[in-house]
Scaffold this motif. Structure first.
Motif, PDB file in Angstrom:
ATOM      1  N   LYS A 107      -8.032 108.925  39.636  1.00 57.26           N
ATOM      2  CA  LYS A 107      -7.727 107.609  38.887  1.00 57.26           C
ATOM      3  C   LYS A 107      -8.974 107.013  38.574  1.00 57.26           C
ATOM      4  O   LYS A 107      -9.767 106.767  39.613  1.00 57.26           O
ATOM      5  N   LEU A 108      -9.338 106.593  37.327  1.00 60.03           N
ATOM      6  CA  LEU A 108     -10.594 106.154  36.920  1.00 60.03           C
ATOM      7  C   LEU A 108     -10.702 104.709  37.138  1.00 60.03           C
ATOM      8  O   LEU A 108      -9.789 104.021  37.038  1.00 60.03           O
ATOM      9  N   ASP A 109     -11.785 104.280  37.982  1.00 57.46           N
ATOM     10  CA  ASP A 109     -12.087 102.734  38.131  1.00 57.46           C
ATOM     11  C   ASP A 109     -11.637 101.929  36.739  1.00 57.46           C
ATOM     12  O   ASP A 109     -12.013 102.257  35.731  1.00 57.46           O
ATOM     13  N   TYR A 110     -11.131 100.869  37.183  1.00 50.19           N
ATOM     14  CA  TYR A 110     -10.678  99.869  36.197  1.00 50.19           C
ATOM     15  C   TYR A 110     -11.920  99.240  35.637  1.00 50.19           C
ATOM     16  O   TYR A 110     -11.651  98.497  34.409  1.00 50.19           O
ATOM     17  N   ARG A 111     -13.281  99.416  35.805  1.00 46.56           N
ATOM     18  CA  ARG A 111     -14.039  98.824  35.171  1.00 46.56           C
ATOM     19  C   ARG A 111     -14.772  99.442  34.136  1.00 46.56           C
ATOM     20  O   ARG A 111     -15.321  98.900  33.428  1.00 46.56           O
ATOM     21  N   TRP A 112     -14.335 100.782  33.965  1.00 46.04           N
ATOM     22  CA  TRP A 112     -14.242 101.432  32.737  1.00 46.04           C
ATOM     23  C   TRP A 112     -13.209 101.129  31.675  1.00 46.04           C
ATOM     24  O   TRP A 112     -11.933 101.475  32.249  1.00 46.04           O
ATOM     25  N   ILE A 113     -13.518 100.820  30.658  1.00 48.31           N
ATOM     26  CA  ILE A 113     -12.579 100.368  29.652  1.00 48.31           C
ATOM     27  C   ILE A 113     -12.889 101.108  28.354  1.00 48.31           C
ATOM     28  O   ILE A 113     -13.930 101.614  27.945  1.00 48.31           O
ATOM     29  N   GLY A 114     -11.879 100.942  27.300  1.00 50.31           N
ATOM     30  CA  GLY A 114     -12.111 101.469  26.162  1.00 50.31           C
ATOM     31  C   GLY A 114     -12.249 100.287  25.070  1.00 50.31           C
ATOM     32  O   GLY A 114     -12.281  99.106  25.369  1.00 50.31           O
ATOM     33  N   LEU A 115     -12.561 100.603  23.882  1.00 49.66           N
ATOM     34  CA  LEU A 115     -12.652  99.388  22.839  1.00 49.66           C
ATOM     35  C   LEU A 115     -11.846  99.812  21.745  1.00 49.66           C
ATOM     36  O   LEU A 115     -11.945 101.054  21.041  1.00 49.66           O
ATOM     37  N   ARG A 116     -10.816  98.882  21.440  1.00 50.38           N
ATOM     38  CA  ARG A 116     -10.124  99.010  20.297  1.00 50.38           C
ATOM     39  C   ARG A 116      -8.833 100.088  20.509  1.00 50.38           C
ATOM     40  O   ARG A 116      -8.264 100.514  19.832  1.00 50.38           O
ATOM     41  N   GLY A 117      -9.017 100.501  22.118  1.00 49.55           N
ATOM     42  CA  GLY A 117      -7.904 101.880  22.133  1.00 49.55           C
ATOM     43  C   GLY A 117      -8.048 102.129  23.718  1.00 49.55           C
ATOM     44  O   GLY A 117      -8.908 101.772  24.291  1.00 49.55           O
ATOM     45  N   PRO A 118      -7.231 103.013  23.959  1.00 50.79           N
ATOM     46  CA  PRO A 118      -7.060 103.530  25.448  1.00 50.79           C
ATOM     47  C   PRO A 118      -8.059 104.299  25.618  1.00 50.79           C
ATOM     48  O   PRO A 118      -8.251 105.342  24.805  1.00 50.79           O
ATOM     49  N   ARG A 119      -8.843 104.245  26.763  1.00 46.60           N
ATOM     50  CA  ARG A 119      -9.788 105.412  27.276  1.00 46.60           C
ATOM     51  C   ARG A 119      -9.123 106.692  27.296  1.00 46.60           C
ATOM     52  O   ARG A 119      -9.722 107.730  27.144  1.00 46.60           O
ATOM     53  N   GLU A 120      -7.786 106.642  27.899  1.00 51.53           N
ATOM     54  CA  GLU A 120      -7.059 107.981  28.100  1.00 51.53           C
ATOM     55  C   GLU A 120      -7.208 108.675  26.859  1.00 51.53           C
ATOM     56  O   GLU A 120      -6.530 110.036  26.935  1.00 51.53           O
ATOM     57  N   SER A 121      -7.243 108.189  25.800  1.00 54.44           N
ATOM     58  CA  SER A 121      -7.045 109.025  24.530  1.00 54.44           C
ATOM     59  C   SER A 121      -8.374 110.150  24.195  1.00 54.44           C
ATOM     60  O   SER A 121      -8.418 110.738  23.111  1.00 54.44           O
ATOM     61  N   PHE A 122      -9.337 110.019  24.808  1.00 47.67           N
ATOM     62  CA  PHE A 122     -10.687 110.672  24.505  1.00 47.67           C
ATOM     63  C   PHE A 122     -11.279 111.098  25.822  1.00 47.67           C
ATOM     64  O   PHE A 122     -12.233 111.891  25.967  1.00 47.67           O
TER      65      PHE A 122
END
Length: 575
Positions: A392-407
């Motif tokens: 489970k990645l810390d919520y402080r890590w975010i994506g931009l214009r889309g979910p971080r899980e996609s990459f």
């Protein structure tokens, strides 16, 4: 036996794909991450046992709104084109906060994929309705044709429902439930066509809300504030309204003056939620606009507030403000602050909200400061490390214009980023894992194991304010050699085509992983690298200005984001 052999062969092929025959990663692998804040204000103002720091959320967490159910407090903030949308936090005491992620975390329901960084979704409201034991988050979404939406849940700890589109215009909505269970929505809007008197002239509207069917009731809209506290003085940008009820009277609190240096909070009173609302004679009740530009530990732009009754039966207000650096630039963005509120008289007033704001506050009686411990969000100077091995990645890590899980993919080896064929300068989802800049003095360090295949491949770190205002610092290839490059991307003064400048480049040996570092001391940024595990750093490009990472230069409403970046659309070519 054959199945086991096939499985082993598949695992070996997969490992070779990711790491190559010589152990070097074809897919960028990030490890040993560290963010360290070192602001002077916290070193000069150590906490006593009964104190805590404000801002309570450092970095780009603007436009806070707050609600309470029993002993539980929930707070939301704007996220613009960051993903997931609308970060939500939980607390039992207004001091120690837990990050619950984002309300809008389903990209099929909220998709800011083609949105400028300051678009997306902003100025949320959150309200608990005791009549049906339901939480409501209402917000304006500038993507996907959503407009104003409302999202509900019985328990914010367990997620939220789908967005419900509401049929009204304007921005900055919030919802209020009266003692009889009746609902009302208030929001900022433009004056009726032909009635705008000056630039920045706005109005506050109220609608009756159909709680059973989740919609505003057609024909019930009414302008309850025109222009602001005194329209003869041409006040600008009356916005971010919230309704409250106390001692049988209704109070409307709004931001006024725009979200920059003239920002403030004002209050009105009425006998009805539909007005007429009379401004308090003591307005503004919160502002920092009257003080010297060069004061120590400057906090500015205070406003856009919400009120809640605290655990000590005393009112508190959360609001946005900024902490500029020595050049009066705003790289940490609009942050979430808190102050006690004196509501012993007819109107509420933020305690010490009309004098220069201090970094420390007394905690509510009986509360212990556990910030940065036991899973609580840190504040002050702190260090955040991540080896990316947790599922489970810390919520402080975010994506931009889309979910971080996609990459991304985490494993015992670290964080792998699958590069998109998208450059950081494009208004599209990029394969970049972002962390908000939370201090004016900081270091952001990670180790990268990567072997680019061509000049189109790059992986490294970025410091970004928007798609046209950023620095890219990473490893790429030219001919048969490998280089580390520093690229500056910036808008011309009147926007137009982004100007890309290669600040510096140098040939490197990538037989060992390379450690990359972004380091800032106020407006002065440095980009450093090392091949010996965070020791013996070498600088590339000298000291560069952080001006393009500030809202007052780059424009928009966000703070600087620091990212782990990979792309197969690189255009930073070494010399």
């Amino acid at each position: 036996m054959k199945k086991r052999q096939n499985l082993l062969l598949f695992m070996m092929m997969t490992m070779l794909f990711y790491t190559g025959v010589n152990g070097q990663n074809k897919t960028p692998l990030f490890t040993n991450f560290e963010y360290k804040g070192d602001d002077k204000v916290y070193k000069e103002n150590p906490l006593n046992s009964d104190e805590f720091y404000t801002p309570i959320l450092q970095g780009c967490y603007p436009d806070p709104a707050i609600t309470r159910k029993g002993d539980d407090y929930y707070m939301v903030c704007s996220s613009f084109a960051m993903f997931p949308g609308v970060p939500v936090f939980h607390s039992k005491d207004l001091v120690n906060w837990t990050d619950l992620g984002g309300v809008l975390n389903d990209v099929s329901k909220f998709n800011p994929h083609d949105t400028g960084i300051s678009g997306g979704v902003y100025a949320p409201g959150i309200t608990y309705n005791p009549h049906n034991d339901t939480f409501y988050m209402i917000v304006t979404a500038f993507s996907g044709g959503l407009g104003n939406i409302i999202v509900k849940t019985k328990d914010p700890m367990k997620g939220w429902g789908d967005p419900i589109k509401l049929d009204f215009g304007g921005i900055d909505p919030s919802i209020f439930f009266d003692d009889n269970g009746k609902g009302y929505v208030v929001h900022n809007d433009a004056p009726a066509q032909g009635k705008e008197l000056y630039n920045g002239h706005r109005v506050i509207k109220v609608w009756e809300y159909d709680v059973e069917n989740d919609k505003v009731i057609p024909g019930t809209d009414k302008v309850i504030v025109d222009g602001g506290t005194d329209i003869t003085k041409k006040p600008i940008w009356i916005e971010a309204p919230h309704l409250y009820k106390k001692d049988g009277s209704y109070y409307l609190m709004c931001a006024q003056g725009g979200t920059g240096g003239w920002h403030s909070e004002v209050i009105f009173k009425s006998d009805s939620p539909k007005g007429p609302f009379i401004p308090a004679p003591s307005n503004p009740i919160l502002t920092q606009r009257y003080f010297g530009r060069d004061r120590d530990n400057k906090v500015d732009w205070a406003g856009h507030a919400d009120l809640v009754l605290g655990p000590d039966n005393k009112y508190y207000g959360v609001f946005l403000a900024v902490r500029p650096n020595e050049e009066n630039r705003v790289n940490t963005g609009r942050e979430t602050f808190i102050l006690p509120v004196d509501w012993s008289g007819e109107f509420p007033v933020f305690e010490n909200g009309l004098v220069p704001l201090e970094p420390k506050l007394k905690m509510p009686k009986g509360v212990e400061n556990n910030t940065g411990k036991n899973g609580f969000f840190p504040n002050g100077n702190f260090t955040f490390t991540d080896d990316f091995t947790s599922e489970k990645l810390d919520y402080r890590w975010i994506g931009l214009r889309g979910p971080r899980e996609s990459f991304i993919k985490t494993s015992k080896k670290g964080l792998q980023i699958n590069p998109f064929d998208t450059n950081i300068k494009e208004v599209k989802p990029t394969s970049t894992l972002f962390y908000r800049q939370q201090h004016n003095v900081f270091s952001f360090t990670t180790t990268l194991n990567y072997k680019p295949k061509s000049e189109k491949d790059l992986a490294g770190v970025v410091a970004l304010q928007n798609e046209g205002s950023n620095y890219v610092f990473g490893i790429t290839k030219k001919d048969k050699d490998y280089y580390i490059v520093l690229q500056k991307n910036s808008w011309p003064r009147r926007r137009g085509t982004i100007i890309s400048e290669l600040v510096a480049s140098t040939k490197i040996d990538i037989k060992k992983p390379i450690t990359l570092q972004i380091k800032a001391n106020g407006d002065k940024y440095e980009f450093n690298y090392s091949s010996s595990k965070e020791t013996d750093f070498k600088n590339l490009g000298g000291t560069v200005s952080g001006d393009i990472l500030s809202t007052d230069v780059a424009g928009g409403f966000t703070g600087a984001l620091l990212g782990l970046y990979a792309t197969s659309a690189n255009d930073a070519q070494p010399k």
